[in-house]
Write a protein that holds these residues in place. Sequence first.
Motif, short mmCIF file in Angstrom:
data_model
loop_
_atom_site.label_atom_id
_atom_site.label_comp_id
_atom_site.label_asym_id
_atom_site.label_seq_id
_atom_site.Cartn_x
_atom_site.Cartn_y
_atom_site.Cartn_z
N HIS A 110 0.83 -1.21 0.00
CA HIS A 110 0.00 0.00 0.00
C HIS A 110 0.87 1.26 0.00
N GLN A 111 1.94 1.25 0.78
CA GLN A 111 2.84 2.41 0.81
C GLN A 111 3.48 2.63 -0.56
N LEU A 112 3.89 1.56 -1.22
CA LEU A 112 4.46 1.67 -2.56
C LEU A 112 3.43 2.23 -3.55
N GLU A 113 2.20 1.75 -3.46
CA GLU A 113 1.15 2.21 -4.37
C GLU A 113 0.83 3.70 -4.15
N THR A 114 0.80 4.11 -2.89
CA THR A 114 0.54 5.51 -2.57
C THR A 114 1.67 6.39 -3.09
N LEU A 145 3.95 10.00 -7.42
CA LEU A 145 4.90 10.17 -8.52
C LEU A 145 4.17 10.42 -9.84
N LEU A 146 3.09 9.72 -10.07
CA LEU A 146 2.30 9.94 -11.28
C LEU A 146 1.75 11.36 -11.32
N ASN A 147 1.29 11.86 -10.18
CA ASN A 147 0.82 13.25 -10.12
C ASN A 147 1.95 14.22 -10.43
N ARG A 148 3.13 13.95 -9.88
CA ARG A 148 4.29 14.80 -10.16
C ARG A 148 4.62 14.76 -11.64
N ARG A 199 12.37 12.24 -16.44
CA ARG A 199 13.06 10.95 -16.54
C ARG A 199 13.26 10.30 -15.17
N THR A 200 13.66 11.08 -14.19
CA THR A 200 13.89 10.49 -12.86
C THR A 200 12.56 10.07 -12.23
N THR A 201 11.52 10.83 -12.47
CA THR A 201 10.21 10.45 -11.95
C THR A 201 9.72 9.18 -12.62
N GLN A 202 9.90 9.07 -13.94
CA GLN A 202 9.49 7.85 -14.64
C GLN A 202 10.29 6.65 -14.12
N ALA A 203 11.57 6.84 -13.86
CA ALA A 203 12.39 5.75 -13.33
C ALA A 203 11.87 5.30 -11.96
N GLN A 204 11.46 6.25 -11.13
CA GLN A 204 10.92 5.90 -9.82
C GLN A 204 9.58 5.18 -9.93
N ILE A 205 8.75 5.59 -10.90
CA ILE A 205 7.48 4.91 -11.14
C ILE A 205 7.74 3.46 -11.55
N TRP A 259 10.42 1.71 -10.90
CA TRP A 259 10.99 1.02 -9.73
C TRP A 259 9.87 0.56 -8.80
N CYS A 260 8.86 1.40 -8.59
CA CYS A 260 7.74 1.01 -7.73
C CYS A 260 7.07 -0.25 -8.27
N GLU A 261 6.81 -0.28 -9.57
CA GLU A 261 6.18 -1.46 -10.19
C GLU A 261 7.03 -2.71 -9.99
N GLU A 262 8.33 -2.59 -10.25
CA GLU A 262 9.24 -3.74 -10.12
C GLU A 262 9.35 -4.19 -8.66
N THR A 263 9.39 -3.25 -7.74
CA THR A 263 9.50 -3.58 -6.32
C THR A 263 8.25 -4.29 -5.82
N LYS A 264 7.09 -3.81 -6.22
CA LYS A 264 5.84 -4.49 -5.84
C LYS A 264 5.84 -5.93 -6.37
N ALA A 265 6.25 -6.08 -7.62
CA ALA A 265 6.27 -7.42 -8.22
C ALA A 265 7.23 -8.35 -7.48
#
Length: 183
Positions: free
Chosen positions: A118-122, A127-130, A163-169, A171-177
Amino acid sequence: MAKENNTQYAILGLLTTGCHTGYSIKQMIDGSLNHFWKISYGQIYPALKKLVAEGYASVQVAPQEGKPDKKEYHITSEGEKTLKIWLQNPIKELPVEKNELLLKLFFSRHQELSTTIHQLETYQEKLLNRYNTYEGIKEMITTRLNDEADAPYWIITLDYGLRTTQAQIDWCEETKAKLLKEE
């Protein structure tokens, strides 16, 4: 050794963009610099006062009817020289990021996996808003401010944020997986 305060250089730079009042400087900071360089409103006027005292900026006071006097600041030739010297100096160190999510993830074995997810999704949602905010700023620059001499540099800075925001987005997907796979 005391850490150098680069805020004065940010203010000097803003004086070169047509921002000449504390208010216009604050507006430019809120719309651009605060995405990568935090300057509080309370820092602006002391920095301007210091720049004037050091001869890097001048101030002109214009009386206004029914309002306090308006102060307009302009960079001096000495200020331009100081800004150019600072711009040419090499970067001394990489910034250290304080990231609450990373701190919590580091100790996440002490909480339920669902809470971590949940923390990763939040975080990812923020990040998507940013990212969308950056896209909006880019659109504004390319459509309304493209003729500005600084526009190519604003776009370059914005591209870093995108670019850095997209990389963090990503990373969130990969970390959740990874976390869900290990469960």
